[in-house]
Design a protein around this motif. Structure first.
Motif, PDB file in Angstrom:
ATOM      1  N   PHE A 128     -32.628 -12.545 -52.409  1.00 25.04           N
ATOM      2  CA  PHE A 128     -34.545 -12.902 -52.291  1.00 25.04           C
ATOM      3  C   PHE A 128     -35.141 -11.952 -52.897  1.00 25.04           C
ATOM      4  O   PHE A 128     -34.474 -10.293 -53.038  1.00 25.04           O
ATOM      5  CB  PHE A 128     -34.223 -12.970 -51.287  1.00 25.04           C
ATOM      6  N   PRO A 129     -35.670 -11.719 -53.657  1.00 27.29           N
ATOM      7  CA  PRO A 129     -37.282 -10.501 -54.392  1.00 27.29           C
ATOM      8  C   PRO A 129     -38.258 -10.284 -53.142  1.00 27.29           C
ATOM      9  O   PRO A 129     -38.116 -11.027 -52.188  1.00 27.29           O
ATOM     10  CB  PRO A 129     -37.618 -11.187 -55.552  1.00 27.29           C
ATOM     11  N   PHE A 135     -24.992 -12.492 -45.223  1.00 28.98           N
ATOM     12  CA  PHE A 135     -25.371 -11.782 -46.592  1.00 28.98           C
ATOM     13  C   PHE A 135     -24.479 -10.598 -46.663  1.00 28.98           C
ATOM     14  O   PHE A 135     -23.668 -10.353 -45.636  1.00 28.98           O
ATOM     15  CB  PHE A 135     -26.372 -11.266 -45.224  1.00 28.98           C
ATOM     16  N   VAL A 136     -24.164 -10.141 -47.895  1.00 27.21           N
ATOM     17  CA  VAL A 136     -23.631  -9.460 -48.095  1.00 27.21           C
ATOM     18  C   VAL A 136     -24.769  -8.258 -48.692  1.00 27.21           C
ATOM     19  O   VAL A 136     -25.549  -9.137 -49.872  1.00 27.21           O
ATOM     20  CB  VAL A 136     -23.092  -9.616 -49.819  1.00 27.21           C
ATOM     21  N   ASP A 137     -24.351  -7.030 -48.359  1.00 28.25           N
ATOM     22  CA  ASP A 137     -25.781  -6.055 -48.444  1.00 28.25           C
ATOM     23  C   ASP A 137     -24.569  -5.051 -49.850  1.00 28.25           C
ATOM     24  O   ASP A 137     -23.968  -5.796 -50.627  1.00 28.25           O
ATOM     25  CB  ASP A 137     -25.319  -5.132 -47.972  1.00 28.25           C
ATOM     26  N   SER A 138     -25.220  -4.565 -50.465  1.00 34.34           N
ATOM     27  CA  SER A 138     -25.423  -3.478 -51.596  1.00 34.34           C
ATOM     28  C   SER A 138     -24.243  -2.514 -51.813  1.00 34.34           C
ATOM     29  O   SER A 138     -23.243  -2.677 -53.204  1.00 34.34           O
ATOM     30  CB  SER A 138     -26.629  -2.936 -52.233  1.00 34.34           C
ATOM     31  N   ASN A 139     -23.346  -2.769 -50.391  1.00 34.13           N
ATOM     32  CA  ASN A 139     -22.175  -1.680 -50.552  1.00 34.13           C
ATOM     33  C   ASN A 139     -20.930  -3.422 -50.050  1.00 34.13           C
ATOM     34  O   ASN A 139     -19.403  -2.473 -49.855  1.00 34.13           O
ATOM     35  CB  ASN A 139     -22.439  -0.713 -49.395  1.00 34.13           C
ATOM     36  N   GLU A 140     -21.251  -4.543 -49.894  1.00 35.73           N
ATOM     37  CA  GLU A 140     -20.222  -5.627 -50.014  1.00 35.73           C
ATOM     38  C   GLU A 140     -19.946  -5.327 -48.982  1.00 35.73           C
ATOM     39  O   GLU A 140     -18.734  -5.979 -49.153  1.00 35.73           O
ATOM     40  CB  GLU A 140     -19.451  -5.575 -51.353  1.00 35.73           C
ATOM     41  N   MET A 141     -20.630  -5.645 -47.793  1.00 39.98           N
ATOM     42  CA  MET A 141     -20.353  -5.829 -46.670  1.00 39.98           C
ATOM     43  C   MET A 141     -21.613  -6.530 -46.500  1.00 39.98           C
ATOM     44  O   MET A 141     -22.877  -6.410 -46.603  1.00 39.98           O
ATOM     45  CB  MET A 141     -20.610  -3.939 -46.022  1.00 39.98           C
ATOM     46  N   TYR A 142     -21.065  -7.119 -44.964  1.00 37.36           N
ATOM     47  CA  TYR A 142     -21.559  -7.848 -44.615  1.00 37.36           C
ATOM     48  C   TYR A 142     -22.407  -7.825 -43.531  1.00 37.36           C
ATOM     49  O   TYR A 142     -22.334  -6.848 -42.370  1.00 37.36           O
ATOM     50  CB  TYR A 142     -20.423  -8.859 -43.198  1.00 37.36           C
ATOM     51  N   GLY A 143     -23.939  -8.564 -43.576  1.00 37.72           N
ATOM     52  CA  GLY A 143     -25.334  -7.885 -43.308  1.00 37.72           C
ATOM     53  C   GLY A 143     -25.493  -8.661 -42.104  1.00 37.72           C
ATOM     54  O   GLY A 143     -24.504  -9.622 -42.176  1.00 37.72           O
ATOM     55  N   THR A 144     -26.981  -8.509 -41.876  1.00 36.15           N
ATOM     56  CA  THR A 144     -27.785  -9.831 -40.984  1.00 36.15           C
ATOM     57  C   THR A 144     -28.791 -10.503 -41.879  1.00 36.15           C
ATOM     58  O   THR A 144     -28.987 -10.614 -42.497  1.00 36.15           O
ATOM     59  CB  THR A 144     -28.912  -8.614 -40.140  1.00 36.15           C
ATOM     60  N   THR A 190     -33.438  -8.071 -49.224  1.00 35.81           N
ATOM     61  CA  THR A 190     -33.386  -8.075 -50.311  1.00 35.81           C
ATOM     62  C   THR A 190     -32.287  -7.013 -50.969  1.00 35.81           C
ATOM     63  O   THR A 190     -32.768  -6.839 -52.455  1.00 35.81           O
ATOM     64  CB  THR A 190     -34.570  -7.554 -50.663  1.00 35.81           C
ATOM     65  N   ALA A 191     -31.884  -6.347 -49.891  1.00 31.74           N
ATOM     66  CA  ALA A 191     -31.094  -5.166 -50.452  1.00 31.74           C
ATOM     67  C   ALA A 191     -29.752  -5.831 -50.491  1.00 31.74           C
ATOM     68  O   ALA A 191     -28.367  -5.662 -49.608  1.00 31.74           O
ATOM     69  CB  ALA A 191     -30.673  -4.059 -49.311  1.00 31.74           C
ATOM     70  N   GLY A 192     -29.737  -6.806 -51.659  1.00 32.67           N
ATOM     71  CA  GLY A 192     -28.136  -7.423 -51.626  1.00 32.67           C
ATOM     72  C   GLY A 192     -28.371  -9.388 -51.906  1.00 32.67           C
ATOM     73  O   GLY A 192     -29.436  -9.628 -51.996  1.00 32.67           O
ATOM     74  N   TYR A 193     -26.930  -9.680 -51.399  1.00 32.73           N
ATOM     75  CA  TYR A 193     -27.708 -11.723 -51.684  1.00 32.73           C
ATOM     76  C   TYR A 193     -26.591 -12.320 -50.693  1.00 32.73           C
ATOM     77  O   TYR A 193     -26.058 -11.981 -49.626  1.00 32.73           O
ATOM     78  CB  TYR A 193     -27.081 -11.943 -52.580  1.00 32.73           C
ATOM     79  N   PHE A 194     -27.135 -13.263 -50.372  1.00 29.24           N
ATOM     80  CA  PHE A 194     -27.019 -14.395 -49.345  1.00 29.24           C
ATOM     81  C   PHE A 194     -25.980 -15.233 -49.993  1.00 29.24           C
ATOM     82  O   PHE A 194     -25.909 -15.344 -51.522  1.00 29.24           O
ATOM     83  CB  PHE A 194     -28.242 -14.884 -49.127  1.00 29.24           C
TER      84      PHE A 194
END
Length: 1075
Positions: A269-270, A312-321, A398-402
């Motif tokens: 997402f942008p 969702f995977v954040d910028s640290n390559e960890m699972y997010g919300t 926006t701090a990662g990718y789905f």
């Protein structure tokens, strides 16, 4: 958990503080204690945030006389009389460039009066824009009034113009004033924040702000130049439009076949372009409000601990919300990332349905999660569960990718994804969600397919189990003798003809029962799934055998039912055959829906060619497949990750993918087989000890190149023979690699390292180690494509198209695809046109360029065959597909240029596209491209400027068609490979001769010569006319020839001038006697 206000964002520690007490009365004064000390409860706290919070807790006065004065002394001392007070009146309640403010105050001691204006915008808060202070030491115990002109910045008062380019939108403007005693901390040198803490009386009011487009224009008292003023007036009254944007994102609009492996769709997402939406998103980072809605069709529950649905995977390559997974039991596992850095997960109480389309809706509203699954046509049957938490979730989409489906962290589900919508800023009830199943007809076909396949699998498993049980009973009863052993070994395998099936079932699956009765089951299989798969493989091989005969294409319609049964048994090579048959109309009625069905089914079954077909169609957006690079990447990456593994295992029907074009006769001549002349000659040379022949022979056998069947064991023997006998460094290195990986020989790393050290001492060691580094680029390419699709590295900006190109490049090296291409090439070389057309169609539909151009070439050679069996325009379709590939051959561009120029069947003439195709061929260095462009100019066509720029032809230098023609013919000649005169050179010579002749005709010498000749001609004509005229005025009679017998004639007498011709005497040479 307390929900924070959606307006100004205050620190948490201040939300729990009690508001300071309010003083009643319209003009209540805040008095200071006699000692002038700091009031309790104010020391040592952040000034701006605390005071601004206090001010906003009062009712605004909107610029009129304020009735709110804050007391800063304890309630216990309210009975003491105090004299210090301050209040002010704003004559205009709106924010103006200069606002006049009347400040009335009273000081009991020498004091400093402070006045400040603080504003807040949508991005920043508590910004001071005006400050003023003055001393009062003489006029004590006396009420005084001072008029202050508060000046606000122009960007918050006026509209945009030539000088004010970006006016800001202000949400809150606070005008505040306070009094401090000089001997209790109030001084002109003290900072404003510290000065405010020592206030003995203070007051504030809110000013009304004006929206940017309701503000007046400022008179700058400056004259613009006429051109600047004109340019500004053109857009002065145009209101810029906010970007048309909402929070609804369609993550998936078409069906996605998830094979249950570690590949999936990556979406990123942008940030919002709309500033209001972006501000709202930022405010909700620790209070998530969003909704996810997706359609699912599950075949099985998860075979591992968890399977990915959407996470969702954040910028640290960890699972997010949010992170949503499927469990082994069929429950949903929903995981969130907390603000304090930990993770929290919950599992639903209900299970989700299998083999049925349903919609899953998950709504987040702060700490409350609502999960709903809806089924049925009207989505009335549903399961619902509400889960509440007292934790704050961290949510920054926006701090990662789905990821939809699988990834390198977790496998995906086994089934199909339908439309997926994401509401980024709204928590919606299922009734408020608009997410229909768009491809409803295709989804219904998928459901019917698996219902039919359930019957087929049940029939096959019952049949195989019954036959195997009957064989075991028969073996137990029969006496063991030599006859029965021979019968079991060489006799016809037993079949089952006595099973009591229903008539309707037999009629429905007639082809299946026919295949089972004709099939022998001699292999005892381990479990039911393996038996069904093996039966499917046998049915498929039998069908393909019928397609390989001389008129195999004529048999397609009769083998389609068998392929359907094989597909239902899980043998998805049959699914790909069916998909191609229906998509191209290969001797069956063309049915795009059936083609999509079997492509998706094959992709879900992890069939390599089906996945490549889906990836290619979504990459190009053709055949009614939507253009979706992320979806294309999901399919291509699945095959790309398997390609190096397939090359290492060397199992199955694989061959090396070679770029062999049917137009290239030289390459076709060196194709061979084990009994071919080329192979036998190489084998002879290798036996004699020729190291180069040994290496080439080993490579052909190892990879199955040039038509030779793959034989890794024989290849290893030649590698070993060359390495140990000739000690050639290339063979030593290749043999070491084979030993190191254990391909075709038992793994021996110790010997491999020794051989590598030995190769390192040779002269070619550096070159071959460099080749080894290049050989490892497949894994590196896959990592690069992953970085391009995720965009999680700064050095790799997100580029989905480039990610697809890289994975497509690796996937097209897959050995199973190479096997199909090799079978088509062998059939072509043997003259088996039906089989060649079949296999090249199968390869071309995967998107590999060399097969597309070869298939178009076959259709050109045998147009009767293509027209009879294919329901598509073969030449047009596959040449057109090939020119959109990377590194397409120049002859494909030339062919498409010709088709656009002349028109082809239903395609009308299009000169513009024809010019583009010829220009692309010319750019690739093909002389024919330059020649065709020149011919178009000769015929009067105009080459657009962007095409000339494309060819690096400067229109300023070559301003006319003659100059462009010269440049094109010169380039054509320079790129021509012919040593003698070529059409390009002859055309160039002819053009220059025409130019010379034209220049000669228009030169001054020609004009002079022409004038001279014309003058001479005119002079001669005049002289001639004069001579003719003179001879007509004085005629001379003709003399007769003298006769020797005649007497001498007297002199001629000149006749009179008026005498006529009849009167003149006639003289004859032979006078006749009178008679």
């Amino acid at each position: 958990m307390q929900r924070r206000d959606a307006g100004l964002e205050w620190p948490r520690r201040q939300q729990q503080q009690q508001p300071l007490p309010l003083a009643a009365g319209p003009r209540a004064a805040a008095m200071a204690p006699p000692s002038g000390g700091v009031p309790p409860g104010l020391g040592g706290r952040p000034a701006c945030a605390l005071l601004l919070l206090c001010y906003l807790n009062f009712v605004p006065s909107l610029g009129r006389q304020t009735s709110l004065t804050t007391s800063v002394i304890p309630r216990a001392e309210q009975s003491v009389a105090y004299e210090d007070f301050i209040y002010f009146t704003v004559f205009e309640g709106n924010v103006r460039n200069v606002s006049e403010v009347s400040v009335e105050y009273l000081c009991s001691q020498p004091c400093v009066v402070n006045l400040e204006a603080v504003v807040s915008s949508e991005f920043r808060s508590s910004i001071p824009v005006y400050k003023k202070r003055w001393k009062n030491e003489k006029h004590l115990h006396t009420s005084r009034t001072q008029i202050v002109h508060v000046k606000f910045p122009s960007i918050m008062v006026y509209r945009d113009d030539y000088f004010i380019r970006h006016s800001i939108s202000v949400s809150v403007v606070i005008l505040r004033a306070w009094i401090t005693h000089r001997y209790s901390g109030g001084d002109l040198n003290v900072k404003w924040e510290e000065n405010l803490l020592h206030a003995v009386a203070k007051n504030y009011t809110l000013l009304k702000t004006i929206p940017p487009f309701e503000r007046p224009f400022k008179d700058h008292q400056v004259c613009l130049e006429w051109n600047m003023g004109y340019i500004w007036n053109l857009r002065a009254n145009k209101i810029p439009q906010c970007p048309l944007e909402n929070d609804v994102v369609t993550l998936l609009g078409f069906l996605f076949a998830s094979s249950g492996e570690n590949t999936g769709i990556v979406k990123k997402f942008p940030r919002f372009r709309n500033r209001e939406l972006e501000a709202t998103r930022r405010q909700r980072i620790d209070y998530p409000v969003f909704t996810v809605s997706l359609w699912l069709y599950l075949l099985h529950y998860c075979k591992a601990n968890l399977c990915g649905i959407l996470y969702f995977v954040d910028s640290n390559e960890m699972y997010g919300t949010p992170s949503v997974f499927l469990t082994e039991e069929g429950h949903l596992h929903i995981q969130m990332h907390l603000v304090r850095g930990e993770d929290l997960a919950v599992k639903t109480k209900f299970t989700i349905p299998l083999k049925e389309w349903f919609r899953l809706d998950i709504s987040f509203n702060g700490g409350q999660i609502v999960v709903t699954t809806s089924t049925g046509q009207d989505l009335k049957d549903y399961h619902n569960q509400t889960i509440s938490f007292r934790e704050d979730f961290h949510y920054n989409d926006t701090a990662g990718y789905f990821i939809i489906g699988g990834s390198r962290y977790v496998a995906g589900i086994e089934g199909f994804f339908g439309p997926l919508k994401y509401y980024r800023l709204h928590a919606l009830h299922p009734a408020q969600i608009f997410n229909p199943l768009l491809e409803k007809q295709l989804a219904e076909h998928i459901k019917l397919y698996y219902e039919r396949c359930a019957e087929v699998q049940e029939i096959v498993s019952v049949y195989t189990s019954t036959v195997q049980q009957g064989d075991r009973r028969q073996e137990a009863c029969d006496l063991r003798n030599s006859y029965l052993d021979l019968k079991l070994r060489y006799g016809r395998p037993s079949t089952c003809r006595a099973l009591l099936w229903e008539k309707e079932l037999k009629a429905k699956h007639r082809s299946l029962f026919q295949a089972l009765l004709e099939m022998g089951l001699v292999t005892v299989l381990r479990n039911q799934s393996e038996s069904v798969l093996e039966i499917g493989g046998r049915i498929f091989e039998k069908a393909v055998k019928r397609l390989s005969i001389v008129d195999g294409l004529h048999q397609i319609s009769s083998v389609v039912p068998f392929l359907m049964d094989a597909s239902c048994c899980g043998y998805h090579k049959a699914s790909y055959y069916l998909a191609v048959f229906y998509e191209t109309g290969l001797n069956v009625p063309r049915d795009q829906l059936q083609g999509m069905l079997y492509s998706l089914v094959g992709g879900q079954g992890s069939e390599r060619l089906s996945s490549m077909n889906l990836g290619y169609k979504h990459y190009q957006g053709i055949d009614h497949y939507p253009l979706d690079w992320e979806l294309s990447y999901a399919y291509y990456s699945n095959i790309a990750t398997k390609t190096p593994l397939d090359q290492h295992t060397l199992q199955g029907d694989q061959a090396y993918v070679e770029t062999i074009r049917l137009k290239d006769d030289e390459i076709l001549k060196v194709q061979t087989k084990e009994d071919g002349d080329v192979f036998m000659w190489l084998k002879h040379e290798a036996t004699r000890g020729n190291a180069a022949a040994q290496q080439r022979l080993a490579q052909m056998l190892f990879w199955g190149q040039q038509g030779v069947a793959k034989n890794p064991e024989a290849a290893v023997e030649w590698y070993a023979k060359g390495a140990l006998e000739t000690e050639d460094p290339a063979l030593i290195y290749d043999y070491a690699i084979v030993l190191f990986k254990g391909q075709g020989v038992k793994k021996n790393r110790r010997l491999a390292l020794e051989l590598m050290k030995k190769a390192a001492s040779k002269t070619l060691a550096g070159e071959y180690f460099h080749k080894a580094a290049q050989g490892g680029h497949i894994e590196g390419t896959l990592w690069c494509s992953l970085y391009y699709i995720t965009g999680n590295l700064e050095t790799f900006p997100r580029d989905p198209e480039k990610a697809v190109v890289w994975t497509k490049h690796v996937a097209e090296k897959n050995g199973y695809l190479g096997h199909v291409i090799r079978k088509g090439l062998n059939a072509y070389l043997e003259g088996s046109w039906h089989e060649a057309l079949l296999y090249y169609v199968l390869a071309a539909e995967t998107g590999i360029e060399v097969s597309q151009t070869n298939l178009a070439h076959i259709c050109e050679e045998r147009p009767d065959l293509a027209k009879r069996y294919l329901d598509v325009n073969c030449v047009w379709r596959y040449y057109n597909f090939s020119v959109f590939q990377i590194d397409a051959p120049s002859f494909a561009y030339l062919k498409m240029g010709d088709l656009y120029y002349y028109g082809h069947q239903n395609q009308s003439q299009d000169l513009e596209l024809s010019v583009q195709m010829y220009a692309q061929a010319a750019l690739d260095g093909d002389s024919q491209g330059f020649f065709n462009l020149a011919l178009l100019i000769e015929e009067g066509a105009i080459i657009p400027h962007h095409i000339l720029d494309f060819l690096e032809i400067d229109p300023t230098i070559h301003s006319n068609n003659i100059s462009i023609l010269q440049e094109l013919y010169e380039r054509c000649w320079s790129h021509s490979s012919e040593e003698s005169f070529s059409p390009c050179s002859l055309a160039w010579l002819y053009l220059n001769l025409r130019l010379i002749w034209g220049a000669t005709l228009h030169s001054a010498l020609i004009y002079f010569l022409g004038t001279f000749l014309l003058s001479a001609l005119i002079a001669w004509t005049v002289q001639y006319c004069q001579s003719v005229s003179a001879s007509g005025s004085h005629p001379t009679p003709a003399r007769a020839p003298r006769d020797p017998t005649a007497p001498a004639a007297s002199p001629a007498v000149t006749p009179a001038a008026g005498a006529s011709a009849q009167d003149q005497p006639t003289v004859t040479s032979n006078p006749e006697p009178r008679g």
